[in-house]
Motif scaffolding. Structure first.
Motif, PDB file in Angstrom:
ATOM      1  N   THR A  27      20.190  32.529   7.823  1.00 16.12           N
ATOM      2  CA  THR A  27      21.411  32.903   8.519  1.00 16.12           C
ATOM      3  C   THR A  27      21.772  34.314   8.074  1.00 16.12           C
ATOM      4  OG1 THR A  27      22.146  30.615   8.605  1.00 16.12           O
ATOM      5  CG2 THR A  27      23.818  32.304   9.009  1.00 16.12           C
ATOM      6  N   THR A  28      21.899  35.207   9.048  1.00 14.39           N
ATOM      7  CA  THR A  28      22.181  36.613   8.777  1.00 14.39           C
ATOM      8  C   THR A  28      23.678  36.816   8.551  1.00 14.39           C
ATOM      9  OG1 THR A  28      22.617  37.225  11.074  1.00 14.39           O
ATOM     10  CG2 THR A  28      20.307  37.245  10.367  1.00 14.39           C
ATOM     11  N   PRO A  29      24.070  37.956   7.994  1.00 12.07           N
ATOM     12  CA  PRO A  29      25.494  38.236   7.824  1.00 12.07           C
ATOM     13  C   PRO A  29      26.263  38.244   9.151  1.00 12.07           C
ATOM     14  CG  PRO A  29      24.214  39.726   6.469  1.00 12.07           C
ATOM     15  CD  PRO A  29      23.244  38.980   7.349  1.00 12.07           C
ATOM     16  N   SER A  30      25.582  38.516  10.270  1.00 12.50           N
ATOM     17  CA  SER A  30      26.239  38.530  11.580  1.00 12.50           C
ATOM     18  C   SER A  30      26.356  37.137  12.197  1.00 12.50           C
ATOM     19  CB  SER A  30      25.489  39.449  12.540  1.00 12.50           C
ATOM     20  OG  SER A  30      24.198  38.923  12.797  1.00 12.50           O
ATOM     21  N   GLY A  31      25.829  36.100  11.511  1.00 11.40           N
ATOM     22  CA  GLY A  31      25.945  34.734  11.996  1.00 11.40           C
ATOM     23  C   GLY A  31      24.773  34.232  12.816  1.00 11.40           C
ATOM     24  N   HIS A  32      23.716  35.028  12.977  1.00  8.78           N
ATOM     25  CA  HIS A  32      22.527  34.580  13.697  1.00  8.78           C
ATOM     26  C   HIS A  32      21.697  33.693  12.766  1.00  8.78           C
ATOM     27  CE1 HIS A  32      23.772  38.106  15.933  1.00  8.78           C
ATOM     28  NE2 HIS A  32      23.018  37.699  16.942  1.00  8.78           N
ATOM     29  N   THR A  33      21.209  32.574  13.283  1.00  3.78           N
ATOM     30  CA  THR A  33      20.395  31.662  12.490  1.00  3.78           C
ATOM     31  C   THR A  33      18.998  31.591  13.105  1.00  3.78           C
ATOM     32  OG1 THR A  33      22.334  30.387  11.872  1.00  3.78           O
ATOM     33  CG2 THR A  33      20.214  29.311  11.580  1.00  3.78           C
ATOM     34  N   TYR A  34      17.986  31.756  12.251  1.00  3.18           N
ATOM     35  CA  TYR A  34      16.590  31.767  12.671  1.00  3.18           C
ATOM     36  C   TYR A  34      15.806  30.746  11.863  1.00  3.18           C
ATOM     37  CZ  TYR A  34      17.749  36.319  14.672  1.00  3.18           C
ATOM     38  OH  TYR A  34      18.330  37.335  15.379  1.00  3.18           O
ATOM     39  N   ARG A  35      14.819  30.136  12.515  1.00  2.00           N
ATOM     40  CA  ARG A  35      13.907  29.201  11.843  1.00  2.00           C
ATOM     41  C   ARG A  35      12.541  29.858  11.745  1.00  2.00           C
ATOM     42  NH1 ARG A  35      13.209  23.213  11.437  1.00  2.00           N
ATOM     43  NH2 ARG A  35      10.965  22.851  11.396  1.00  2.00           N
ATOM     44  N   ARG A  36      12.039  29.963  10.518  1.00  3.14           N
ATOM     45  CA  ARG A  36      10.722  30.564  10.258  1.00  3.14           C
ATOM     46  C   ARG A  36       9.742  29.432   9.980  1.00  3.14           C
ATOM     47  NH1 ARG A  36       8.385  35.837  10.099  1.00  3.14           N
ATOM     48  NH2 ARG A  36       6.655  35.700   8.681  1.00  3.14           N
ATOM     49  N   ALA A  46      20.756  29.716  16.543  1.00  2.00           N
ATOM     50  CA  ALA A  46      22.170  29.759  16.924  1.00  2.00           C
ATOM     51  C   ALA A  46      22.760  31.121  16.611  1.00  2.00           C
ATOM     52  CB  ALA A  46      22.940  28.680  16.173  1.00  2.00           C
ATOM     53  N   ILE A  47      23.853  31.408  17.298  1.00  2.00           N
ATOM     54  CA  ILE A  47      24.654  32.597  17.005  1.00  2.00           C
ATOM     55  C   ILE A  47      26.060  32.095  16.730  1.00  2.00           C
ATOM     56  CG2 ILE A  47      25.538  34.782  17.845  1.00  2.00           C
ATOM     57  CD1 ILE A  47      23.117  34.886  19.736  1.00  2.00           C
ATOM     58  N   ARG A  48      26.525  32.312  15.517  1.00  6.61           N
ATOM     59  CA  ARG A  48      27.857  31.879  15.103  1.00  6.61           C
ATOM     60  C   ARG A  48      28.615  33.063  14.547  1.00  6.61           C
ATOM     61  NH1 ARG A  48      24.621  27.590  12.767  1.00  6.61           N
ATOM     62  NH2 ARG A  48      24.786  25.779  14.100  1.00  6.61           N
ATOM     63  N   PRO A  50      30.321  35.322  11.822  1.00  6.54           N
ATOM     64  CA  PRO A  50      29.983  35.459  10.401  1.00  6.54           C
ATOM     65  C   PRO A  50      30.843  34.548   9.535  1.00  6.54           C
ATOM     66  CG  PRO A  50      30.289  37.607  11.422  1.00  6.54           C
ATOM     67  CD  PRO A  50      30.695  36.569  12.429  1.00  6.54           C
ATOM     68  N   ARG A  51      30.309  34.162   8.375  1.00  2.00           N
ATOM     69  CA  ARG A  51      31.022  33.257   7.472  1.00  2.00           C
ATOM     70  C   ARG A  51      32.357  33.827   7.019  1.00  2.00           C
ATOM     71  NH1 ARG A  51      25.662  32.243   4.367  1.00  2.00           N
ATOM     72  NH2 ARG A  51      26.255  34.275   3.602  1.00  2.00           N
ATOM     73  N   HIS A  52      32.483  35.133   6.947  1.00  2.00           N
ATOM     74  CA  HIS A  52      33.719  35.737   6.480  1.00  2.00           C
ATOM     75  C   HIS A  52      34.733  35.971   7.602  1.00  2.00           C
ATOM     76  CE1 HIS A  52      31.252  39.125   7.790  1.00  2.00           C
ATOM     77  NE2 HIS A  52      32.391  39.715   8.078  1.00  2.00           N
ATOM     78  N   ALA A  53      34.376  35.603   8.833  1.00  4.18           N
ATOM     79  CA  ALA A  53      35.291  35.813   9.963  1.00  4.18           C
ATOM     80  C   ALA A  53      36.515  34.914   9.831  1.00  4.18           C
ATOM     81  CB  ALA A  53      34.584  35.519  11.284  1.00  4.18           C
ATOM     82  N   THR A  54      37.638  35.391  10.274  1.00  2.00           N
ATOM     83  CA  THR A  54      38.870  34.621  10.238  1.00  2.00           C
ATOM     84  C   THR A  54      38.866  33.649  11.412  1.00  2.00           C
ATOM     85  OG1 THR A  54      40.015  36.509   9.297  1.00  2.00           O
ATOM     86  CG2 THR A  54      41.391  34.764  10.261  1.00  2.00           C
ATOM     87  N   PRO A  55      39.027  32.354  11.141  1.00  2.00           N
ATOM     88  CA  PRO A  55      39.015  31.382  12.245  1.00  2.00           C
ATOM     89  C   PRO A  55      40.270  31.516  13.106  1.00  2.00           C
ATOM     90  CG  PRO A  55      39.479  30.295  10.161  1.00  2.00           C
ATOM     91  CD  PRO A  55      39.164  31.737   9.851  1.00  2.00           C
ATOM     92  N   GLU A  56      40.118  31.168  14.361  1.00  2.00           N
ATOM     93  CA  GLU A  56      41.256  31.159  15.281  1.00  2.00           C
ATOM     94  C   GLU A  56      42.194  30.022  14.894  1.00  2.00           C
ATOM     95  OE1 GLU A  56      42.013  33.186  17.900  1.00  2.00           O
ATOM     96  OE2 GLU A  56      40.383  34.449  17.177  1.00  2.00           O
TER      97      GLU A  56
END
Length: 69
Positions: A27-36, A46-48, A50-56
């Motif tokens: 999972t990248t800092p931008s929230g993209h998740t990749y399977r290798r 998935a694209i989510r 980022p973990r540090h983003a403030t939730p709505e």
């Protein structure tokens, strides 16, 4: 994990899990998740936000409601 991947994981910018031997989920800092895969192919999972983003906010007070028009 190769030296470059191990360093990337260790620095902490990326989050990585290993759901089964030889398979890595990054999972990248931008929230993209990749399977290798073990054969070297990489798939976007998935694209989510980022973990540090403030939730709505999940609720609204009546004072926060939009005007009725």
């Amino acid at each position: 994990m190769c030296k470059r991947d191990h360093t990337t994981k260790t620095v902490g910018a990326f989050h990585v899990t290993q759901p089964e031997p030889g398979i890595f989920v990054w999972t990248t800092p931008s929230g993209h998740t990749y399977r290798r895969e073990t054969n070297g192919t990489t798939t976007l999972i998935a694209i989510r936000p980022p973990r540090h983003a403030t939730p709505e906010p999940t609720h609204h007070d009546k004072d926060d409601a939009p005007p009725p028009f």
